[in-house]
Design an enzyme around this catalytic site. Structure first.
Site, PDB file in Angstrom:
ATOM      1  N   ASP A  49       0.826  -1.215   0.000  1.00 40.93           N
ATOM      2  CA  ASP A  49       0.000   0.000   0.000  1.00 40.93           C
ATOM      3  C   ASP A  49       0.860   1.265   0.000  1.00 40.93           C
ATOM      4  O   ASP A  49       2.029   1.234   0.397  1.00 40.93           O
ATOM      5  CB  ASP A  49      -0.863   0.056   1.269  1.00 40.93           C
ATOM      6  N   ASP A  50       0.231   2.362  -0.404  1.00 43.78           N
ATOM      7  CA  ASP A  50       0.725   3.743  -0.227  1.00 43.78           C
ATOM      8  C   ASP A  50       1.784   4.196  -1.227  1.00 43.78           C
ATOM      9  O   ASP A  50       2.191   5.340  -1.200  1.00 43.78           O
ATOM     10  CB  ASP A  50       1.257   3.998   1.193  1.00 43.78           C
ATOM     11  N   HIS A 100      -6.002   3.086  -4.033  1.00 43.42           N
ATOM     12  CA  HIS A 100      -5.881   3.390  -2.592  1.00 43.42           C
ATOM     13  C   HIS A 100      -6.227   4.872  -2.382  1.00 43.42           C
ATOM     14  O   HIS A 100      -5.678   5.507  -1.488  1.00 43.42           O
ATOM     15  CB  HIS A 100      -4.454   3.068  -2.128  1.00 43.42           C
ATOM     16  N   HIS A 104      -4.970   9.380  -0.212  1.00 46.33           N
ATOM     17  CA  HIS A 104      -4.947   8.587   1.029  1.00 46.33           C
ATOM     18  C   HIS A 104      -5.892   9.170   2.088  1.00 46.33           C
ATOM     19  O   HIS A 104      -5.478   9.605   3.157  1.00 46.33           O
ATOM     20  CB  HIS A 104      -3.527   8.472   1.604  1.00 46.33           C
ATOM     21  N   TYR A 141      -6.778   3.119   5.777  1.00 42.42           N
ATOM     22  CA  TYR A 141      -7.094   2.884   7.199  1.00 42.42           C
ATOM     23  C   TYR A 141      -8.015   1.675   7.396  1.00 42.42           C
ATOM     24  O   TYR A 141      -8.575   1.502   8.477  1.00 42.42           O
ATOM     25  CB  TYR A 141      -7.710   4.141   7.846  1.00 42.42           C
ATOM     26  N   HIS A 191       3.979  -2.121   3.088  1.00 41.02           N
ATOM     27  CA  HIS A 191       3.992  -0.778   2.480  1.00 41.02           C
ATOM     28  C   HIS A 191       5.332  -0.587   1.774  1.00 41.02           C
ATOM     29  O   HIS A 191       6.373  -0.669   2.441  1.00 41.02           O
ATOM     30  CB  HIS A 191       3.799   0.287   3.557  1.00 41.02           C
TER      31      HIS A 191
HETATM   32 NI    NI Z   1      -2.591   3.258   3.294  1.00 39.23          NI
END
Ligand code: NI
Length: 224
Positions: A49-50, A100, A104, A141, A191
């Site tokens: 993610d991210d 995503h 964010h 989240y 991540h």
């Molecule tokens: Ni995230």
């Protein structure tokens, strides 16, 4: 004397019967899992993610390619916009790219219009690079965890193994978290914006491959 002989013979028959029963039951049990193992390899999905991150994501992609592993990336729209060549590489190398959100954001804490914009913009950015609109979304989240509170026309993806990599920032501990908890069919959360997570991910691949695991993208895992 005669009565005693009948008793001994009776006991011998009971023991022999019991022995044969246990022998065949154990043989059946031993056969079943062995046959199942041959047919199906244990599968897991690595999810990141991210990202993408300008430095760490290319390092990760290189390591995954060397190991013949496909992963799933839930990218942030604005990071994708800044690193289009990394998104293109992910796509070309067969990884699955998911949404995503654009910035964010916690999409169930905003109006429906804002949330739709966050998701739609990220899909637009990804599609403008790869030519393919993402079908999978992981809301930031871990919010929005059912279809009712998150009524996008996309497939929601969460995880089974939370490495807490963003918190511990220690590749050894992240690896141990996974090795201790992983099971067949799991989705592992990492991540790709931390160097320690990228290091951990490649060690996880080596360790789990040695344990007989195969790495697939989440669409393959969810199809079964
Ligand atoms: Ni995230």
């Amino acid at each position: 004397m005669e009565r005693k002989a009948i008793l001994v013979l009776g006991l011998m028959i009971i023991f022999a019967g019991g022995f044969l029963f246990l022998y065949y039951r154990q043989k059946d049990n031993a056969n079943l899992p062995a046959a199942a193992e041959v047919d199906e390899k244990k599968q897991v999905a690595l999810t990141f993610d991210d990202g993408p991150h300008a430095i760490y994501t290319p390092q990760l992609l290189k390591g995954l390619k060397e190991r013949g592993v496909k992963a799933t990336f839930f990218v942030i729209g604005e990071n994708a916009e800044q690193n289009p060549e990394i998104i293109a590489q992910m796509y070309e190398e067969g990884h699955l790219i998911g949404n995503h959100t654009m910035h964010h954001v916690a999409i169930n804490q905003m109006s429906w219009e804002e949330a739709e914009k966050e998701v739609g913009e990220a899909n637009d950015v990804i599609a403008s690079i790869t030519g393919e609109r993402p079908e999978y979304i992981r809301p930031p989240y871990g919010e929005c965890n059912d279809k009712k509170s998150c009524p996008f026309d996309m497939i929601l993806v969460f995880w089974n193994v939370d490495t807490l990599d963003w918190k511990v920032l220690d590749s050894g501990r992240v690896v141990e978290n996974v090795i201790k908890n992983v099971e067949d069919g799991d989705i592992i959360l990492l991540h790709d914006i931390y160097e320690t997570s990228v290091e951990a991910a490649l060690i996880i691949v080596d360790r789990l491959q040695a344990m007989g695991y195969e790495f697939v993208t989440v669409d393959e895992l969810l199809m079964e």
